[in-house]
Design a protein around this motif. Structure first.
Motif, PDB file in Angstrom:
ATOM      1  N   ALA A 169       0.853  -1.191   0.000  1.00  0.00           N
ATOM      2  CA  ALA A 169       0.000   0.000   0.000  1.00  0.00           C
ATOM      3  C   ALA A 169       0.884   1.235   0.000  1.00  0.00           C
ATOM      4  O   ALA A 169       1.828   1.329   0.800  1.00  0.00           O
ATOM      5  CB  ALA A 169      -0.896   0.008   1.229  1.00  0.00           C
ATOM      6  N   THR A 170       0.585   2.147  -0.899  1.00  0.00           N
ATOM      7  CA  THR A 170       1.339   3.402  -0.962  1.00  0.00           C
ATOM      8  C   THR A 170       0.387   4.574  -0.820  1.00  0.00           C
ATOM      9  O   THR A 170      -0.638   4.633  -1.501  1.00  0.00           O
ATOM     10  CB  THR A 170       2.095   3.536  -2.290  1.00  0.00           C
ATOM     11  N   MET A 171       0.722   5.487   0.074  1.00  0.00           N
ATOM     12  CA  MET A 171      -0.065   6.701   0.219  1.00  0.00           C
ATOM     13  C   MET A 171       0.877   7.902   0.225  1.00  0.00           C
ATOM     14  O   MET A 171       2.034   7.785   0.635  1.00  0.00           O
ATOM     15  CB  MET A 171      -0.943   6.654   1.465  1.00  0.00           C
ATOM     16  N   ASN A 172       0.368   9.002  -0.260  1.00  0.00           N
ATOM     17  CA  ASN A 172       1.200  10.180  -0.486  1.00  0.00           C
ATOM     18  C   ASN A 172       0.687  11.375   0.300  1.00  0.00           C
ATOM     19  O   ASN A 172      -0.498  11.477   0.614  1.00  0.00           O
ATOM     20  CB  ASN A 172       1.198  10.533  -1.970  1.00  0.00           C
ATOM     21  N   CYS A 173       1.631  12.274   0.594  1.00  0.00           N
ATOM     22  CA  CYS A 173       1.315  13.467   1.369  1.00  0.00           C
ATOM     23  C   CYS A 173       2.036  14.642   0.735  1.00  0.00           C
ATOM     24  O   CYS A 173       3.235  14.537   0.422  1.00  0.00           O
ATOM     25  CB  CYS A 173       1.789  13.267   2.810  1.00  0.00           C
ATOM     26  N   SER A 174       1.325  15.727   0.533  1.00  0.00           N
ATOM     27  CA  SER A 174       1.969  16.945   0.057  1.00  0.00           C
ATOM     28  C   SER A 174       1.733  18.059   1.067  1.00  0.00           C
ATOM     29  O   SER A 174       0.707  18.073   1.761  1.00  0.00           O
ATOM     30  CB  SER A 174       1.413  17.349  -1.315  1.00  0.00           C
TER      31      SER A 174
END
Lengths: 113, 112
Positions: B19-24
């Protein structure tokens, strides 16, 4: 939950009534925080404290006040609750061996009718 | 608001998958942290990466940080049903108050 308790855990109140939520820690940590969590907004900081009697406002402080007369207790008061303050409230502390990490309490679910 | 954005808002995968999740985020940081929240519970700290670090590992977690793009990613490898939770990034920006700004979260569902 790292020695943090919140009381009450659940509360239902009516618009216009005062409400006080309590956060208690046994870790002797310097910093304490109050957040509210709402769908679509994540956690938003209400007020924080960096020592006894030292507090400051966060992002969403309107309608809330805080007090910290002892290291272990941080109180959040809604002077006159409104329906927009229905939310889940979390207390957090930081300090000790990992000063950048926050440890959270179990939360208080507040409903204002 | 300086609040960070997370992507995707929701993610559903099968056990064993990654699982990959991103944050900006919007402004320069001291550090970026990831937290997990199980339904009805408080947040639990997972991992912290400082602004001068590019990658960090902790067990099945891998975090990367690209300060030029003001973004971070959290990879959970070999996911388990117990990983089902909401994941939040949080950024610390300057000063000595240890204040964090939280993203809006990614809801991860791992199907058994």
């Amino acid at each position: 939950d790292a020695g943090i308790t919140q009381s009450p855990r659940h509360k239902v109140t009516e618009t216009g009534t005062p409400v006080t939520l309590r956060c208690h820690q046994t870790e002797n940590h310097r910093y304490m925080y109050w957040y509210r969590q709402d769908p679509g907004h994540g956690l938003r900081l209400i007020h924080y404290s960096y020592g006894v009697k030292d507090t400051d406002k966060g992002e969403v402080s309107d309608g809330y006040s805080v007090s910290r007369s002892k290291t272990e207790d941080f109180l959040l008061t809604l002077e006159s609750a409104t329906s927009s303050q229905t939310s889940v409230y979390f207390c957090a502390i930081t300090g000790g061996d990992e000063p950048d990490t926050q440890y959270f309490g179990p939360g208080t679910r507040l409903t204002v009718l | 608001s300086q609040q960070g954005e997370e992507d995707p808002q929701a993610l559903s995968i099968q056990e064993g998958e990654n699982a990959t999740m991103n944050c900006s985020y919007k402004t320069s940081i001291n550090n970026l942290q990831w937290y997990r929240q199980n339904s009805g519970r408080g947040l639990v700290h997972l991992i912290l990466i400082r602004s001068n670090e590019r990658e960090k590992h902790s067990g099945r977690l891998r975090v990367t940080l690209d300060t030029s793009k003001k973004s971070s990613s959290l990879l959970i490898t070999a996911s388990r049903a117990a990983d089902t939770a909401s994941y939040f990034c949080a950024t610390e920006h300057g000063g000595a108050t240890n204040k964090l700004i939280f993203g809006t979260g990614t809801l991860l569902a791992v199907q058994p």
